[in-house]
Design a protein around this motif. Sequence first.
Motif, PDB file in Angstrom:
ATOM      1  N   GLY A   1      17.203  22.496  52.122  1.00 44.11           N
ATOM      2  CA  GLY A   1      17.165  23.634  53.042  1.00 44.11           C
ATOM      3  C   GLY A   1      18.492  24.336  53.209  1.00 44.11           C
ATOM      4  N   ALA A   2      19.427  24.118  52.290  1.00 39.57           N
ATOM      5  CA  ALA A   2      20.724  24.788  52.383  1.00 39.57           C
ATOM      6  C   ALA A   2      20.555  26.295  52.179  1.00 39.57           C
ATOM      7  CB  ALA A   2      21.675  24.222  51.337  1.00 39.57           C
ATOM      8  N   ARG A   3      21.275  27.064  52.964  1.00 36.42           N
ATOM      9  CA  ARG A   3      21.288  28.517  52.790  1.00 36.42           C
ATOM     10  C   ARG A   3      22.232  28.834  51.632  1.00 36.42           C
ATOM     11  NH1 ARG A   3      23.014  29.358  58.909  1.00 36.42           N
ATOM     12  NH2 ARG A   3      24.176  27.517  58.197  1.00 36.42           N
ATOM     13  N   TYR A   4      21.690  29.423  50.574  1.00 35.31           N
ATOM     14  CA  TYR A   4      22.498  29.623  49.373  1.00 35.31           C
ATOM     15  C   TYR A   4      22.332  31.033  48.846  1.00 35.31           C
ATOM     16  CZ  TYR A   4      18.202  29.362  46.628  1.00 35.31           C
ATOM     17  OH  TYR A   4      16.947  29.610  46.115  1.00 35.31           O
ATOM     18  N   THR A   5      23.277  31.449  48.026  1.00 37.55           N
ATOM     19  CA  THR A   5      23.205  32.720  47.324  1.00 37.55           C
ATOM     20  C   THR A   5      24.105  32.619  46.100  1.00 37.55           C
ATOM     21  OG1 THR A   5      23.324  35.134  47.556  1.00 37.55           O
ATOM     22  CG2 THR A   5      25.108  33.845  48.549  1.00 37.55           C
ATOM     23  N   THR A   6      24.143  33.670  45.313  1.00 37.45           N
ATOM     24  CA  THR A   6      24.976  33.699  44.110  1.00 37.45           C
ATOM     25  C   THR A   6      25.882  34.920  44.138  1.00 37.45           C
ATOM     26  OG1 THR A   6      23.285  34.909  42.865  1.00 37.45           O
ATOM     27  CG2 THR A   6      23.237  32.501  42.732  1.00 37.45           C
ATOM     28  N   VAL A   7      26.998  34.829  43.425  1.00 40.10           N
ATOM     29  CA  VAL A   7      27.971  35.917  43.323  1.00 40.10           C
ATOM     30  C   VAL A   7      28.426  36.012  41.869  1.00 40.10           C
ATOM     31  CG1 VAL A   7      30.284  36.697  43.977  1.00 40.10           C
ATOM     32  CG2 VAL A   7      28.772  35.719  45.708  1.00 40.10           C
ATOM     33  N   PRO A   8      28.414  37.201  41.269  1.00 40.76           N
ATOM     34  CA  PRO A   8      28.937  37.341  39.900  1.00 40.76           C
ATOM     35  C   PRO A   8      30.448  37.093  39.879  1.00 40.76           C
ATOM     36  CG  PRO A   8      27.586  39.235  40.521  1.00 40.76           C
ATOM     37  CD  PRO A   8      27.850  38.472  41.778  1.00 40.76           C
ATOM     38  N   VAL A   9      30.906  36.309  38.894  1.00 38.63           N
ATOM     39  CA  VAL A   9      32.336  36.012  38.758  1.00 38.63           C
ATOM     40  C   VAL A   9      32.719  36.117  37.292  1.00 38.63           C
ATOM     41  CG1 VAL A   9      32.441  34.512  40.779  1.00 38.63           C
ATOM     42  CG2 VAL A   9      31.877  33.527  38.552  1.00 38.63           C
ATOM     43  N   SER A  10      34.009  36.276  37.045  1.00 38.92           N
ATOM     44  CA  SER A  10      34.488  36.345  35.668  1.00 38.92           C
ATOM     45  C   SER A  10      34.533  34.952  35.056  1.00 38.92           C
ATOM     46  CB  SER A  10      35.884  36.988  35.631  1.00 38.92           C
ATOM     47  OG  SER A  10      36.798  36.233  36.396  1.00 38.92           O
ATOM     48  N   HIS A  11      34.558  34.906  33.743  1.00 44.74           N
ATOM     49  CA  HIS A  11      34.554  33.635  33.011  1.00 44.74           C
ATOM     50  C   HIS A  11      35.472  33.788  31.817  1.00 44.74           C
ATOM     51  CE1 HIS A  11      32.483  30.275  30.643  1.00 44.74           C
ATOM     52  NE2 HIS A  11      32.846  29.713  31.780  1.00 44.74           N
ATOM     53  N   ALA A  12      36.389  32.840  31.644  1.00 39.91           N
ATOM     54  CA  ALA A  12      37.388  32.917  30.579  1.00 39.91           C
ATOM     55  C   ALA A  12      37.110  31.874  29.516  1.00 39.91           C
ATOM     56  CB  ALA A  12      38.789  32.711  31.162  1.00 39.91           C
ATOM     57  N   PRO A  13      37.533  32.114  28.276  1.00 39.91           N
ATOM     58  CA  PRO A  13      37.377  31.093  27.236  1.00 39.91           C
ATOM     59  C   PRO A  13      38.313  29.924  27.495  1.00 39.91           C
ATOM     60  CG  PRO A  13      38.615  32.965  26.406  1.00 39.91           C
ATOM     61  CD  PRO A  13      38.114  33.359  27.755  1.00 39.91           C
ATOM     62  N   ARG A  14      37.919  28.741  27.041  1.00 39.61           N
ATOM     63  CA  ARG A  14      38.760  27.550  27.187  1.00 39.61           C
ATOM     64  C   ARG A  14      40.016  27.730  26.336  1.00 39.61           C
ATOM     65  NH1 ARG A  14      38.930  21.751  27.719  1.00 39.61           N
ATOM     66  NH2 ARG A  14      37.015  21.695  28.950  1.00 39.61           N
TER      67      ARG A  14
END
Length: 326
Positions: A184-197
């Motif tokens: 029952g956790a209140r959750y959402t998503t947010v777009p974020v950047s992603h870098a190569p290893r």
Amino acid sequence: MTGLTAIVPCYNEGEQVDVAYRSVCDALGGIDGFELLFVDDGSRDDTLARIKALAERDSRVRYLSFARNFGLVAAVTAGFRYAGKPWSVQLDADLQFPAHETWALLETAAQGYDVVFGVRRDRQDSWLRRVGAAGTHTVARKLLGIEVPQGASSFRVVRTAVGRTIVDLPTGNSHFVAKAPQVGARYTTVPVSHAPRTAGQSKFRFGRLAGDAFELLFGFSWRPLNVLYGTAAVVFGLALLLALLGAFGAVSALALLVSTLLVSAFGVASTALVGRYLHRRMLDVRTRRIYYIREANFPVADEDLLDHGAPAVPPPVRRPTLEVAS
């Protein structure tokens, strides 16, 4: 912010420890009550030595070191259990999620959410991981009715008390993204950047990806088992029909043999799948510790320690008595 713990699991990330420390502290060190918690998952390189050196210089650095490699799930579980601040952010040592993106998650969490997942805008992973993750989440949501945030990643800001509730659920299933909605956790998503290893090697392999997909698809829904039952009914119905036709000479002996072999193979595969399914759904309840801590630079529970907190007292040395002949 009233305090934030940055949880960074590490396994053979020696060359990344100092880089991660500088990046995380530069981005988040200004938060009042900030701490950086490294969880060394039984690394075999100099990861722990580098973490200890940082802890000696910076009191904000805390660490746990496992007795052996127990896996990412165990490291995350320990991280949330021992996070000392009201909010936590889970980061990877490889910094594919830049630490400064934490602020986007924190701003959204301030709107009243318990968990905010980062979703990669331009994922810098192999095609296998990209396609596999997207396909697994889609099947879970659309076909199996499993509530899981599409594209949610391990980069997440969590209210620490809620994180402890999630990781302490009495199941060995590792999917935080699917367990968060269950409690029952209140959750959402947010777009974020992603870098190569930029350093080290990815710990994800095909076998692990397949195992994670199996846990999600078969660990949170009964629908796959229902489909298996329906398919079994159809297969055995057709086999019975062929047997009856064979009894009246309507089909050849070869056709009967082939059908018998196919039914047998299906039965063996189904039995194995049902057994594995029931293990995941019903029997995979934690009856043992999923990690043991060898050392830490702060107090931890005795039951989490490898020696349960017993002092390391060396055994007495008894020297042999020499008898001198008269």
